[in-house]
Design a protein around this motif. Structure first.
Motif, PDB file in Angstrom:
ATOM      1  N   LEU A 117       0.851  -1.183   0.000  1.00  0.00           N
ATOM      2  CA  LEU A 117       0.000   0.000   0.000  1.00  0.00           C
ATOM      3  C   LEU A 117       0.889   1.236   0.000  1.00  0.00           C
ATOM      4  O   LEU A 117       1.374   1.673   1.038  1.00  0.00           O
ATOM      5  N   SER A 118       1.104   1.754  -1.188  1.00  0.00           N
ATOM      6  CA  SER A 118       1.857   2.978  -1.370  1.00  0.00           C
ATOM      7  C   SER A 118       0.891   4.150  -1.194  1.00  0.00           C
ATOM      8  O   SER A 118       0.031   4.117  -0.313  1.00  0.00           O
ATOM      9  N   SER A 119       0.976   5.160  -2.020  1.00  0.00           N
ATOM     10  CA  SER A 119       0.096   6.325  -1.887  1.00  0.00           C
ATOM     11  C   SER A 119       0.139   7.128  -3.176  1.00  0.00           C
ATOM     12  O   SER A 119       1.163   7.140  -3.884  1.00  0.00           O
ATOM     13  N   ILE A 120      -0.940   7.833  -3.458  1.00  0.00           N
ATOM     14  CA  ILE A 120      -0.931   8.765  -4.588  1.00  0.00           C
ATOM     15  C   ILE A 120       0.123   9.840  -4.363  1.00  0.00           C
ATOM     16  O   ILE A 120       0.615  10.449  -5.323  1.00  0.00           O
ATOM     17  N   ARG A 121       0.518  10.047  -3.109  1.00  0.00           N
ATOM     18  CA  ARG A 121       1.542  11.054  -2.807  1.00  0.00           C
ATOM     19  C   ARG A 121       2.930  10.628  -3.281  1.00  0.00           C
ATOM     20  O   ARG A 121       3.855  11.439  -3.289  1.00  0.00           O
ATOM     21  N   ALA A 122       3.083   9.356  -3.696  1.00  0.00           N
ATOM     22  CA  ALA A 122       4.321   8.944  -4.358  1.00  0.00           C
ATOM     23  C   ALA A 122       4.404   9.528  -5.759  1.00  0.00           C
ATOM     24  O   ALA A 122       5.473   9.516  -6.379  1.00  0.00           O
ATOM     25  N   GLN A 123       3.283  10.047  -6.248  1.00  0.00           N
ATOM     26  CA  GLN A 123       3.193  10.517  -7.626  1.00  0.00           C
ATOM     27  C   GLN A 123       2.859  11.998  -7.728  1.00  0.00           C
ATOM     28  O   GLN A 123       3.112  12.615  -8.758  1.00  0.00           O
ATOM     29  N   SER A 124       2.307  12.580  -6.651  1.00  0.00           N
ATOM     30  CA  SER A 124       1.793  13.940  -6.737  1.00  0.00           C
ATOM     31  C   SER A 124       1.806  14.601  -5.369  1.00  0.00           C
ATOM     32  O   SER A 124       1.874  13.932  -4.331  1.00  0.00           O
ATOM     33  N   GLY A 125       1.676  15.914  -5.385  1.00  0.00           N
ATOM     34  CA  GLY A 125       1.432  16.651  -4.159  1.00  0.00           C
ATOM     35  C   GLY A 125      -0.021  16.532  -3.749  1.00  0.00           C
ATOM     36  O   GLY A 125      -0.786  15.758  -4.339  1.00  0.00           O
ATOM     37  N   PRO A 126      -0.461  17.320  -2.752  1.00  0.00           N
ATOM     38  CA  PRO A 126      -1.840  17.197  -2.256  1.00  0.00           C
ATOM     39  C   PRO A 126      -2.885  17.698  -3.246  1.00  0.00           C
ATOM     40  O   PRO A 126      -4.058  17.364  -3.116  1.00  0.00           O
ATOM     41  N   VAL A 127      -2.493  18.504  -4.232  1.00  0.00           N
ATOM     42  CA  VAL A 127      -3.414  18.968  -5.270  1.00  0.00           C
ATOM     43  C   VAL A 127      -2.713  18.862  -6.616  1.00  0.00           C
ATOM     44  O   VAL A 127      -1.483  18.824  -6.696  1.00  0.00           O
ATOM     45  N   SER A 128      -3.526  18.818  -7.667  1.00  0.00           N
ATOM     46  CA  SER A 128      -2.966  18.752  -9.020  1.00  0.00           C
ATOM     47  C   SER A 128      -3.917  19.450  -9.986  1.00  0.00           C
ATOM     48  O   SER A 128      -5.123  19.176  -9.979  1.00  0.00           O
ATOM     49  N   PRO A 129      -3.409  20.330 -10.843  1.00  0.00           N
ATOM     50  CA  PRO A 129      -4.278  21.018 -11.800  1.00  0.00           C
ATOM     51  C   PRO A 129      -4.708  20.125 -12.963  1.00  0.00           C
ATOM     52  O   PRO A 129      -5.636  20.481 -13.701  1.00  0.00           O
ATOM     53  N   THR A 130      -4.051  18.989 -13.140  1.00  0.00           N
ATOM     54  CA  THR A 130      -4.379  18.079 -14.232  1.00  0.00           C
ATOM     55  C   THR A 130      -4.704  16.698 -13.667  1.00  0.00           C
ATOM     56  O   THR A 130      -4.333  16.363 -12.536  1.00  0.00           O
ATOM     57  N   ILE A 131      -5.395  15.890 -14.456  1.00  0.00           N
ATOM     58  CA  ILE A 131      -5.716  14.516 -14.052  1.00  0.00           C
ATOM     59  C   ILE A 131      -4.433  13.699 -13.980  1.00  0.00           C
ATOM     60  O   ILE A 131      -3.587  13.772 -14.878  1.00  0.00           O
ATOM     61  N   ILE A 132      -4.296  12.920 -12.916  1.00  0.00           N
ATOM     62  CA  ILE A 132      -3.114  12.084 -12.729  1.00  0.00           C
ATOM     63  C   ILE A 132      -3.410  10.690 -13.268  1.00  0.00           C
ATOM     64  O   ILE A 132      -4.376  10.052 -12.851  1.00  0.00           O
ATOM     65  N   HIS A 133      -2.578  10.225 -14.181  1.00  0.00           N
ATOM     66  CA  HIS A 133      -2.708   8.902 -14.767  1.00  0.00           C
ATOM     67  C   HIS A 133      -1.617   7.987 -14.208  1.00  0.00           C
ATOM     68  O   HIS A 133      -0.626   8.458 -13.645  1.00  0.00           O
ATOM     69  N   ASP A 134      -1.790   6.690 -14.394  1.00  0.00           N
ATOM     70  CA  ASP A 134      -0.749   5.754 -13.968  1.00  0.00           C
ATOM     71  C   ASP A 134       0.589   6.062 -14.623  1.00  0.00           C
ATOM     72  O   ASP A 134       1.645   5.830 -14.036  1.00  0.00           O
ATOM     73  N   THR A 135       0.544   6.591 -15.836  1.00  0.00           N
ATOM     74  CA  THR A 135       1.767   6.876 -16.578  1.00  0.00           C
ATOM     75  C   THR A 135       2.297   8.288 -16.346  1.00  0.00           C
ATOM     76  O   THR A 135       3.337   8.652 -16.908  1.00  0.00           O
ATOM     77  N   SER A 136       1.599   9.089 -15.533  1.00  0.00           N
ATOM     78  CA  SER A 136       2.092  10.434 -15.235  1.00  0.00           C
ATOM     79  C   SER A 136       3.406  10.348 -14.474  1.00  0.00           C
ATOM     80  O   SER A 136       3.631   9.409 -13.700  1.00  0.00           O
ATOM     81  N   PRO A 137       4.307  11.317 -14.662  1.00  0.00           N
ATOM     82  CA  PRO A 137       5.584  11.284 -13.932  1.00  0.00           C
ATOM     83  C   PRO A 137       5.357  11.265 -12.424  1.00  0.00           C
ATOM     84  O   PRO A 137       4.428  11.893 -11.914  1.00  0.00           O
ATOM     85  N   ALA A 138       6.183  10.529 -11.725  1.00  0.00           N
ATOM     86  CA  ALA A 138       6.123  10.496 -10.265  1.00  0.00           C
ATOM     87  C   ALA A 138       6.867  11.705  -9.723  1.00  0.00           C
ATOM     88  O   ALA A 138       8.095  11.801  -9.842  1.00  0.00           O
ATOM     89  N   LEU A 139       6.113  12.644  -9.129  1.00  0.00           N
ATOM     90  CA  LEU A 139       6.685  13.896  -8.631  1.00  0.00           C
ATOM     91  C   LEU A 139       6.221  14.149  -7.203  1.00  0.00           C
ATOM     92  O   LEU A 139       5.433  15.058  -6.931  1.00  0.00           O
ATOM     93  N   PRO A 140       6.683  13.334  -6.239  1.00  0.00           N
ATOM     94  CA  PRO A 140       6.284  13.565  -4.845  1.00  0.00           C
ATOM     95  C   PRO A 140       6.830  14.893  -4.345  1.00  0.00           C
ATOM     96  O   PRO A 140       7.889  15.352  -4.791  1.00  0.00           O
ATOM     97  N   THR A 141       6.103  15.513  -3.425  1.00  0.00           N
ATOM     98  CA  THR A 141       6.468  16.849  -2.955  1.00  0.00           C
ATOM     99  C   THR A 141       6.876  16.894  -1.487  1.00  0.00           C
ATOM    100  O   THR A 141       7.176  17.972  -0.980  1.00  0.00           O
ATOM    101  N   ASP A 142       6.881  15.753  -0.788  1.00  0.00           N
ATOM    102  CA  ASP A 142       7.251  15.769   0.628  1.00  0.00           C
ATOM    103  C   ASP A 142       7.954  14.456   0.987  1.00  0.00           C
ATOM    104  O   ASP A 142       8.064  13.533   0.167  1.00  0.00           O
ATOM    105  N   ALA A 143       8.431  14.394   2.226  1.00  0.00           N
ATOM    106  CA  ALA A 143       9.192  13.235   2.679  1.00  0.00           C
ATOM    107  C   ALA A 143       8.362  11.965   2.627  1.00  0.00           C
ATOM    108  O   ALA A 143       8.875  10.889   2.278  1.00  0.00           O
ATOM    109  N   TYR A 144       7.089  12.074   2.961  1.00  0.00           N
ATOM    110  CA  TYR A 144       6.208  10.913   2.922  1.00  0.00           C
ATOM    111  C   TYR A 144       6.127  10.345   1.503  1.00  0.00           C
ATOM    112  O   TYR A 144       6.330   9.158   1.280  1.00  0.00           O
ATOM    113  N   GLY A 145       5.816  11.207   0.537  1.00  0.00           N
ATOM    114  CA  GLY A 145       5.695  10.739  -0.842  1.00  0.00           C
ATOM    115  C   GLY A 145       7.007  10.189  -1.376  1.00  0.00           C
ATOM    116  O   GLY A 145       7.020   9.155  -2.072  1.00  0.00           O
TER     117      GLY A 145
END
Length: 315
Positions: A117-145
């Motif tokens: 059980l990972s997290s969407i935070r491995a791929q994104s910050g807490p908000v995103s202006p675009t839809i996040i897909h499985d193939t979207s770049p992984a861009l975590p924004t904090d230590a947790y992600g």
């Protein structure tokens, strides 16, 4: 030997004392699996498991006993993103290194499938202006992600058949944090000034999460990938409140106050960051799971309504 785990298989579950882990323990048993819980320390909770073994994944000495005869591991333990202020090294030790230790031990023990059980935070910050897909770049924004993403990368270095699920915000009976706050607001008699917020967020009921895990356990083909998991329909915060109040047989009671006025008020109260997390958009597309054949069995509206009834009965 096939990778799929049939009913009656032995599952090793970590994190069984947490919100998600407690639900998974009961649900996996209900589905016919035998469950062995792996605990860091003895607890007083009544755990209806096949067996329980105490050990610390951050300092593994010998995991052979814990994983003997285990068909699959569901690894839900870890430091949560809500634990802000924790040193990055702690996230790394518990979320990354412990996951790698467990996966390596599982591989040596002949475990056939490892569900992390990972997290969407491995791929994104807490908000995103675009839809996040499985193939979207992984861009975590904090230590947790970052720690969750590093754990996924460690799994990819093993030879075990693994899947890393990236859930969005999980809700259900017993949830805490922002969803519990929303449930309490929905139970209140107030008209709420949230009808003007248009941003949508993807959510995930704990029932749908458990169903996705069961689906992956039973999947024949090798997995070895990360994938987003979410309910089908993203909702605005007003739609969430309306769904919860429908479970109480009450009208939505929403006032369409302009979003900029709400933002000004929250800024004056020092709650700007909390408002942005609630009002910001985070919509995902869980296409990989859909293409494998999984569909959420429960709608978001019905699951939120049921959760609201639970909160009402516990009041």
């Amino acid at each position: 030997m096939p990778n799929r785990i049939a009913s009656g298989g032995l599952i090793a579950l970590t994190g069984a004392t947490g919100f998600i882990g407690q639900f998974l323990l009961k649900d996996m048993i209900r589905r016919g699996y035998r469950v062995r819980v792996l605990l860091r320390r003895p607890v007083n909770l009544h755990l209806e498991a096949d067996s329980a073994i105490i050990g610390d994944l951050t300092h593994p000495q010998n995991m052979a006993e814990a994983l003997q005869g285990v068909d699959a591991v569901i690894h839900s333990a870890g430091l949560a993103h809500a634990m802000s202020g924790m040193p990055e090294a702690d996230y790394r030790a518990i979320n990354t290194d412990a996951t790698a230790n467990l996966a390596q031990a599982a591989e040596k023990a002949g475990v056939r499938r490892f569900i992390f059980l990972s997290s969407i935070r491995a791929q994104s910050g807490p908000v995103s202006p675009t839809i996040i897909h499985d193939t979207s770049p992984a861009l975590p924004t904090d230590a947790y992600g970052r720690s969750k993403l590093a754990a996924e990368q460690a799994l990819a270095q093993t030879n075990i058949d693994w899947a890393a699920l990236r859930p969005v915000l999980v809700y259900g009976n017993g949830v805490k944090g922002n969803m519990a706050t929303l449930a309490r607001l929905a139970r209140s008699q107030w008209h709420l000034p949230l009808g003007g917020i248009q941003a949508k967020r993807s959510l995930l009921s704990v029932e749908n999460l458990a169903d996705a895990i069961d689906f992956l356990l039973r999947t024949e083909k090798p997995l070895r990938q990360s994938m987003i998991v979410a309910d089908n329909e993203p909702l605005t915060i007003g739609e969430m409140i309306a769904a919860m109040r429908s479970g109480l047989n009450r009208p939505a009671g929403l006032i369409p106050v302009p979003e900029f006025l709400l933002k000004l008020g929250c800024r004056a109260l020092g709650k700007q960051e909390a408002f942005e997390r609630i009002a910001g958009s985070l919509v995902v597309d869980a296409s990989t799971l859909r293409e494998l054949g999984w569909q959420p069995p429960i709608t978001t509206q019905s699951a939120l309504a049921e959760m609201s009834k639970h909160f009402a009965s516990d009041a």
